[in-house]
Structure formats: structure tokens, C-alpha cells
Design a protein around this motif. Structure first.
Motif, PDB file in Angstrom:
ATOM      1  N   PRO A  20       4.976  38.930   1.780  1.00 51.65           N
ATOM      2  CA  PRO A  20       6.359  38.676   1.280  1.00 51.65           C
ATOM      3  C   PRO A  20       6.531  39.404   0.013  1.00 51.65           C
ATOM      4  O   PRO A  20       7.797  39.694  -0.630  1.00 51.65           O
ATOM      5  CB  PRO A  20       6.592  37.440   1.273  1.00 51.65           C
ATOM      6  CG  PRO A  20       5.215  36.677   1.178  1.00 51.65           C
ATOM      7  CD  PRO A  20       4.374  37.563   2.082  1.00 51.65           C
ATOM      8  N   ARG A  21       5.319  39.744  -0.784  1.00 50.72           N
ATOM      9  CA  ARG A  21       5.472  40.365  -1.920  1.00 50.72           C
ATOM     10  C   ARG A  21       5.295  41.796  -2.112  1.00 50.72           C
ATOM     11  O   ARG A  21       5.035  42.571  -3.324  1.00 50.72           O
ATOM     12  CB  ARG A  21       4.899  39.618  -3.189  1.00 50.72           C
ATOM     13  CG  ARG A  21       5.200  38.184  -3.349  1.00 50.72           C
ATOM     14  CD  ARG A  21       4.455  37.538  -4.416  1.00 50.72           C
ATOM     15  NE  ARG A  21       5.025  36.183  -4.485  1.00 50.72           N
ATOM     16  CZ  ARG A  21       5.829  35.836  -5.507  1.00 50.72           C
ATOM     17  NH1 ARG A  21       6.242  36.639  -6.428  1.00 50.72           N
ATOM     18  NH2 ARG A  21       6.394  34.657  -5.786  1.00 50.72           N
ATOM     19  N   ILE A  22       4.988  42.488  -0.913  1.00 52.57           N
ATOM     20  CA  ILE A  22       4.563  43.808  -0.871  1.00 52.57           C
ATOM     21  C   ILE A  22       5.539  44.361  -0.079  1.00 52.57           C
ATOM     22  O   ILE A  22       5.941  44.383   1.104  1.00 52.57           O
ATOM     23  CB  ILE A  22       3.065  44.086  -0.126  1.00 52.57           C
ATOM     24  CG1 ILE A  22       2.011  43.245  -1.147  1.00 52.57           C
ATOM     25  CG2 ILE A  22       2.689  45.340  -0.052  1.00 52.57           C
ATOM     26  CD1 ILE A  22       0.653  43.299  -0.341  1.00 52.57           C
ATOM     27  N   TYR A  23       6.096  45.660  -0.928  1.00 52.15           N
ATOM     28  CA  TYR A  23       7.316  46.375  -0.414  1.00 52.15           C
ATOM     29  C   TYR A  23       6.933  47.702  -0.021  1.00 52.15           C
ATOM     30  O   TYR A  23       6.351  48.549  -0.805  1.00 52.15           O
ATOM     31  CB  TYR A  23       8.424  45.976  -1.205  1.00 52.15           C
ATOM     32  CG  TYR A  23       8.732  44.785  -1.406  1.00 52.15           C
ATOM     33  CD1 TYR A  23       9.772  44.078  -0.728  1.00 52.15           C
ATOM     34  CD2 TYR A  23       8.384  43.905  -2.486  1.00 52.15           C
ATOM     35  CE1 TYR A  23      10.216  42.795  -0.728  1.00 52.15           C
ATOM     36  CE2 TYR A  23       8.851  42.654  -2.636  1.00 52.15           C
ATOM     37  CZ  TYR A  23       9.536  42.066  -1.884  1.00 52.15           C
ATOM     38  OH  TYR A  23      10.156  40.688  -1.898  1.00 52.15           O
ATOM     39  N   CYS A  24       7.852  48.457   0.908  1.00 52.72           N
ATOM     40  CA  CYS A  24       8.041  49.907   0.965  1.00 52.72           C
ATOM     41  C   CYS A  24       9.401  50.123   0.270  1.00 52.72           C
ATOM     42  O   CYS A  24      10.319  49.549  -0.111  1.00 52.72           O
ATOM     43  CB  CYS A  24       7.710  50.455   1.964  1.00 52.72           C
ATOM     44  SG  CYS A  24       9.069  50.027   3.267  1.00 52.72           S
ATOM     45  N   SER A  25       9.812  51.495   0.382  1.00 54.46           N
ATOM     46  CA  SER A  25      11.120  51.938  -0.266  1.00 54.46           C
ATOM     47  C   SER A  25      12.312  51.370   0.333  1.00 54.46           C
ATOM     48  O   SER A  25      13.297  51.527   0.092  1.00 54.46           O
ATOM     49  CB  SER A  25      11.076  53.484  -0.631  1.00 54.46           C
ATOM     50  OG  SER A  25      10.763  54.061   0.562  1.00 54.46           O
ATOM     51  N   ASP A  26      11.843  51.109   1.621  1.00 51.38           N
ATOM     52  CA  ASP A  26      13.076  50.660   2.394  1.00 51.38           C
ATOM     53  C   ASP A  26      13.133  49.047   2.432  1.00 51.38           C
ATOM     54  O   ASP A  26      14.138  48.458   2.465  1.00 51.38           O
ATOM     55  CB  ASP A  26      12.965  51.067   4.314  1.00 51.38           C
ATOM     56  CG  ASP A  26      13.122  52.461   4.337  1.00 51.38           C
ATOM     57  OD1 ASP A  26      13.590  52.936   3.372  1.00 51.38           O
ATOM     58  OD2 ASP A  26      13.048  52.908   5.622  1.00 51.38           O
TER      59      ASP A  26
END
Length: 323
Positions: A20-26
């Protein structure tokens, strides 16, 4: 057939994007909280834009770049200006770094770099590249093969290796811009219908960082390497009445032109509304013959006060350097 399936963020297999704390640009667009600290890996256009957004919101940003400068395809002076303004807004830029691992826990993310450094932040954003949406098309059934980033190669007619199959947009790679994709889609259809078409090659860049950046044509480094005798005309936004009125005084317009013929070779701009201002120079550059010279901007009356007036100021500045 035209393949125009677009692209998505590239996601390396060794990073857990389900955390839940790791994202991509989408997925960052569905962020439900404002992190106090953020690590962005990848300092390309997308990474720099997100660094501007989050630093503007008061988030402390570590921007990790695996190259030695920001957006090296830009004019060097403008790349330097972007670095300065990102740092001014609290972004810590780390050049020549690669990640070793990205580990998420209940309270944040730890990023370990191959240089031995480790960084802790509330959230992590991966912004290092995109991949074409071709993996589920079954291209192998028609004799097509995508490259390692899921992209298809095309010729100057937008044809793939299979002559009756065309491709356009992000799925063919460069320049991966919505503006170019519109034109590529239109022109690929015109070509296959035997209508008049053009191969999209001269594309303006629009980068929505803070400050905004836009350019068209070669930069100083490229002209120098090509041994083109050019000269420079500059106008600083702080010297224009419109920028003083609006308070958006950060920025500059740069015109590169041939020393002898005064032909305009390149337009480079940063600051508020840069991508709008650029289109004036782009329109003149694409005229033929004597219409495309620096004298157009000197001999044309611009509304006052406007940002367009910067062209007249830059043209006069450039002519003062010619002898």
C-alpha cells in the motif's frame, strides 16, 4: 489494421507494487493520504513532474536519477534551471544511483541503493519508464515481435514488419506524447487509405514541471556538435510587463538562429505558460524561406502587455550580437 494500444508504467518484477505504500505513476493518482516524505525513482519527464507536484504540496522529496543530469535531452541552461528550482522547493536530487531493493513495511518504505545508501520515506513512487501494451495481443501469431519494452518498430509509413499492419502512439516508442500520438494515429490511417499523410518527426516538447518547460528544434549542444554557426537571443520573463503584473517572473525564452541567414533553428522556453508561448516560434520556424527569420519578430507588433512580447525582446537581443 492499426495497433494503437498505448502504454503503461514499466514495473520491475523485484518491486512489490501490491504494497500500500509502493506506487507507480498510475496508482499514485489514487493516493488517499499526503505522505510527509516520498522517494521517487526515475528522473525522466514523469519523475520530474511528480517531484514538482509533491514538493509543491509540501512533501519532502528524494528524486533518484540513474543518469548524471536531469532531462539531458533539454537545452543545458534549462536543465540547470530545472535542477535549481527543484532544489529550491526542497527536492533532494541524487544522480548516478541505482536501486538495490525496495522494502515496504507498516509505516513506510526503505530504499537501498547500489552505492550503499539507504533512504526511508512514507511512500515510494516508481517512475522509470513505460512499456507498450502488446504482451497480450498474440503478436507471435502474425509474425510480429515487440522489443524488451513492448514496443513495435515502424518505418516512415507507420508500417510494422508485417506490411499491412501499422502502429501509432506510445506503442511505437518515441516521443511517447499525447500530442504526437494524435498526429500519428491520423497520419497512419491516411497512409493506409492512400490519402495525403506525413511522418510525424518535428514534435514540440511540453514538460509540466514547476517551472514549465517547452522546446522545439535542436539545442545549443546539438548545433555545436553539428558545427552550425548559430547565435542566441534571450528574453527573461522578469523583464516583461505581463510577467511583472502576474508575478510569474521566473523564466526565459531563448531563440537560436543562424548567424548569417538569421534563420530560426530552435526555440527553448521555461516558465509559466512555456508550452503555449512556444507555439508562436514553432509556427514561424515551419514557414519557408525568408518568412522564417529573426526579423519576423522585430518587424511584427505584439500586443502589450503579453508574454508573446518576449519574442520581440529576444529577437532584438539576438540581433545585437550579430556583426
Amino acid at each position: 489494421m492499426v495497433i494503437a494500444t498505448g502504454s503503461r508504467p514499466y514495473r520491475p518484477a523485484d518491486i512489490n507494487f501490491r504494497h500500500p505504500r509502493i506506487y507507480c505513476s498510475d496508482t499514485i493518482l489514487s493516493l488517499s493520504h499526503t505522505p510527509r516524505t516520498l522517494v521517487i525513482f526515475g528522473a525522466g519527464v514523469i519523475g520530474c513532474e511528480y517531484a514538482s507536484i509533491f514538493s509543491g504540496l509540501g512533501v519532502k522529496v528524494d528524486l533518484i536519477n540513474n543518469r548524471d543530469s536531469l532531462l539531458s535531452f533539454l537545452d543545458d541552461e534549462i536543465s540547470d534551471a530545472l535542477s535549481y528550482h527543484l532544489r529550491k522547493h526542497g527536492v533532494l536530487v541524487r544522480h548516478n544511483e541505482e536501486y538495490e531493493s525496495v522494502e515496504g513495511d507498516d509505516s513506510g518504505v526503505i530504499v537501498r541503493l547500489k552505492s550503499g545508501k539507504k533512504i526511508r520515506a512514507d511512500a515510494f513512487l516508481w517512475a522509470n519508464g513505460r512499456t507498450g501494451n502488446t504482451d497480450s495481443l498474440g503478436l507471435e501469431n502474425i509474425g510480429l515481435t515487440a522489443n524488451g519494452r513492448g514496443q513495435l518498430s515502424v518505418d516512415e509509413h507507420y508500417r510494422t514488419a508485417v506490411s499491412h499492419i501499422y502502429a501509432a502512439g506510445d506503442v511505437i516508442g518515441w516521443p511517447s506524447l499525447a500530442s504526437a500520438a494524435y498526429d500519428q494515429g491520423l497520419n497512419s490511417c491516411n497512409e493506409l487509405l492512400d490519402k495525403e499523410y506525413r511522418f510525424v518527426s518535428d514534435v514540440p516538447t511540453g514538460i509540466y514541471t514547476i517551472p514549465e518547460i517547452s522546446s522545439f528544434g535542436p539545442n545549443e549542444r546539438e548545433l555545436t556538435e553539428a558545427k552550425v554557426p548559430y547565435e542566441v537571443g534571450k528574453a527573461f520573463f522578469k523583464d516583461t510587463a505581463r510577467a511583472q503584473i502576474t508575478g510569474d517572473t521566473v523564466g526565459m525564452l531563448k531563440i537560436l538562429f543562424h548567424q548569417d541567414t538569421l534563420e530560426i533553428l530552435g526555440i527553448h522556453c521555461f516558465g509559466d505558460q512555456a508550452s503555449e508561448i512556444l507555439h508562436i516560434g514553432q509556427a514561424i520556424m515551419q514557414q519557408k524561406g525568408a518568412a522564417n527569420t529573426l526579423k519576423y519578430f522585430v518587424n511584427t507588433t505584439f500586443n502589450y502587455p503579453t508574454m508573446a512580447e518576449a519574442y520581440r525582446v529576444a529577437a532584438q537581443n539576438g540581433l545585437n550580437r550579430v556583426f
